[in-house]
Motif scaffolding. Structure first.
Motif, mmCIF file in Angstrom:
data_model
loop_
_atom_site.group_PDB
_atom_site.id
_atom_site.type_symbol
_atom_site.label_atom_id
_atom_site.label_comp_id
_atom_site.label_asym_id
_atom_site.label_seq_id
_atom_site.Cartn_x
_atom_site.Cartn_y
_atom_site.Cartn_z
ATOM 1 N N GLU A 23 0.819 -1.226 0.000
ATOM 2 C CA GLU A 23 0.000 0.000 0.000
ATOM 3 C C GLU A 23 0.853 1.276 0.000
ATOM 4 N N PRO A 24 1.891 1.387 0.851
ATOM 5 C CA PRO A 24 2.750 2.579 0.729
ATOM 6 C C PRO A 24 3.484 2.627 -0.619
ATOM 7 N N TRP A 25 3.865 1.471 -1.140
ATOM 8 C CA TRP A 25 4.519 1.395 -2.456
ATOM 9 C C TRP A 25 3.627 2.041 -3.514
ATOM 10 N N GLN A 26 2.345 1.652 -3.505
ATOM 11 C CA GLN A 26 1.406 2.203 -4.474
ATOM 12 C C GLN A 26 1.187 3.697 -4.237
ATOM 13 N N ALA A 27 1.130 4.116 -2.981
ATOM 14 C CA ALA A 27 0.956 5.539 -2.668
ATOM 15 C C ALA A 27 2.128 6.359 -3.199
ATOM 16 N N VAL A 28 3.331 5.822 -3.058
ATOM 17 C CA VAL A 28 4.531 6.493 -3.569
ATOM 18 C C VAL A 28 4.461 6.598 -5.091
ATOM 19 N N LYS A 29 4.086 5.499 -5.757
ATOM 20 C CA LYS A 29 3.944 5.522 -7.223
ATOM 21 C C LYS A 29 2.874 6.519 -7.652
ATOM 22 N N ASP A 30 1.738 6.514 -6.950
ATOM 23 C CA ASP A 30 0.650 7.439 -7.286
ATOM 24 C C ASP A 30 1.071 8.895 -7.096
ATOM 25 N N ALA A 31 2.037 9.129 -6.214
ATOM 26 C CA ALA A 31 2.542 10.483 -5.984
ATOM 27 C C ALA A 31 3.601 10.878 -7.011
ATOM 28 N N GLY A 32 3.890 9.979 -7.958
ATOM 29 C CA GLY A 32 4.851 10.294 -9.002
ATOM 30 C C GLY A 32 6.295 9.981 -8.659
ATOM 31 N N ALA A 33 6.512 9.292 -7.540
ATOM 32 C CA ALA A 33 7.871 8.938 -7.133
ATOM 33 C C ALA A 33 8.166 7.486 -7.528
ATOM 34 N N GLN A 34 9.421 7.124 -7.468
ATOM 35 C CA GLN A 34 9.863 5.777 -7.830
ATOM 36 C C GLN A 34 10.205 4.989 -6.571
ATOM 37 N N PRO A 35 9.422 3.946 -6.240
ATOM 38 C CA PRO A 35 9.780 3.100 -5.104
ATOM 39 C C PRO A 35 10.885 2.127 -5.502
ATOM 40 N N ASP A 163 -3.981 1.751 10.052
ATOM 41 C CA ASP A 163 -3.556 3.151 9.973
ATOM 42 C C ASP A 163 -2.978 3.534 8.607
ATOM 43 N N LEU A 164 -2.953 2.593 7.665
ATOM 44 C CA LEU A 164 -2.309 2.857 6.377
ATOM 45 C C LEU A 164 -2.842 4.083 5.632
ATOM 46 N N PRO A 165 -4.142 4.370 5.624
ATOM 47 C CA PRO A 165 -4.572 5.583 4.916
ATOM 48 C C PRO A 165 -3.899 6.857 5.455
ATOM 49 N N ALA A 166 -3.821 7.007 6.764
ATOM 50 C CA ALA A 166 -3.174 8.180 7.355
ATOM 51 C C ALA A 166 -1.665 8.148 7.125
ATOM 52 N N PHE A 167 -1.070 6.969 7.256
ATOM 53 C CA PHE A 167 0.366 6.777 7.033
ATOM 54 C C PHE A 167 0.726 7.181 5.601
ATOM 55 N N ASN A 168 -0.013 6.667 4.642
ATOM 56 C CA ASN A 168 0.263 6.969 3.232
ATOM 57 C C ASN A 168 0.045 8.448 2.929
ATOM 58 N N ARG A 169 -0.955 9.049 3.537
ATOM 59 C CA ARG A 169 -1.188 10.493 3.350
ATOM 60 C C ARG A 169 0.024 11.301 3.793
ATOM 61 N N GLU A 170 0.600 10.935 4.929
ATOM 62 C CA GLU A 170 1.767 11.686 5.438
ATOM 63 C C GLU A 170 3.014 11.423 4.603
ATOM 64 N N ILE A 171 3.150 10.206 4.074
ATOM 65 C CA ILE A 171 4.288 9.922 3.190
ATOM 66 C C ILE A 171 4.197 10.796 1.943
ATOM 67 N N THR A 172 3.028 10.820 1.315
ATOM 68 C CA THR A 172 2.906 11.618 0.085
ATOM 69 C C THR A 172 3.039 13.106 0.366
ATOM 70 N N LYS A 173 2.571 13.538 1.525
ATOM 71 C CA LYS A 173 2.758 14.946 1.915
ATOM 72 C C LYS A 173 4.255 15.261 2.054
ATOM 73 N N ALA A 174 5.000 14.345 2.667
ATOM 74 C CA ALA A 174 6.444 14.547 2.846
ATOM 75 C C ALA A 174 7.186 14.576 1.509
ATOM 76 N N LEU A 175 6.621 13.886 0.515
ATOM 77 C CA LEU A 175 7.231 13.894 -0.828
ATOM 78 C C LEU A 175 6.840 15.133 -1.622
ATOM 79 N N GLY A 176 5.959 15.949 -1.054
ATOM 80 C CA GLY A 176 5.529 17.156 -1.727
ATOM 81 C C GLY A 176 4.417 16.921 -2.737
ATOM 82 N N ALA A 177 3.744 15.770 -2.619
ATOM 83 C CA ALA A 177 2.684 15.443 -3.575
ATOM 84 C C ALA A 177 1.316 15.833 -3.038
#
Length: 177
Positions: A23-35, A163-177
């Protein structure tokens, strides 16, 4: 894309809670980053659905071949066996320690903070995790809290797969997405 952000997913060879990887892998990809899957050895790593073996995933790079400079963020999935094995690998612990001290975003979930305990980077940090890590985190100088997601400087933490939805939201926020 030359300016595409790269996110390291640091794991051991097995025992990874699969959903905390995928799930975080997909969130990172959806944010335009490369996991990028980083592990101790090349080949494949074994995911788990709790205690049941699930899918395998190909390793992209090994800890001995990467540098903090190669990545913009780090994700540490949980699973009981994954961080327990990872914290015994000197190259992995060193990479994770350097990443935390670099100031770049580090996201950790469930049992993942065991590796942060081993790396000695929790003194004075506010963090959450699976409840059984509370004593380890406290003994390492961290302030353990029971919250869905905690952001303390560059450290993002969550307790479990719920908690993955909140976790992934903060990861993508940290990536600037």
């Amino acid at each position: 894309m030359a300016d595409q952000k790269k996110v390291a997913f640091a794991v051991a060879a097995e025992g990874i809670e699969q959903v905390e990887l995928t799930e975080p892998w997909q969130a990172v990809k959806d944010a335009g980053a490369q996991p990028v899957l980083v592990s101790v050895e090349s080949g494949e790593v074994q995911g788990f659905n709790h205690l049941t073996a699930a899918d395998t995933f190909p390793v992209d790079q090994t800890f001995d071949a990467v540098s903090v400079d190669d990545f913009d963020a780090l994700v540490l999935p949980g699973g009981v066996a994954n961080p327990d094995a990872l914290r015994t690998e000197e190259a992995a612990v060193g990479f994770i320690r350097d990443f935390v001290t670099s100031g770049k975003p580090v996201a950790v979930i469930c049992h993942g903070p065991w590796t942060l305990v081993e790396a000695g980077v929790l003194d004075g940090r506010r963090i959450t995790s699976w409840p059984s890590l509370r004593t380890d985190i406290t003994n390492a100088g961290g302030q353990w809290v029971d919250e869905e997601v905690v952001v303390d400087g560059n450290l993002i933490s969550s307790r479990n797969p719920d908690d993955l939805p909140a976790f992934n939201r903060e990861i993508t926020k940290a990536l600037g997405a």
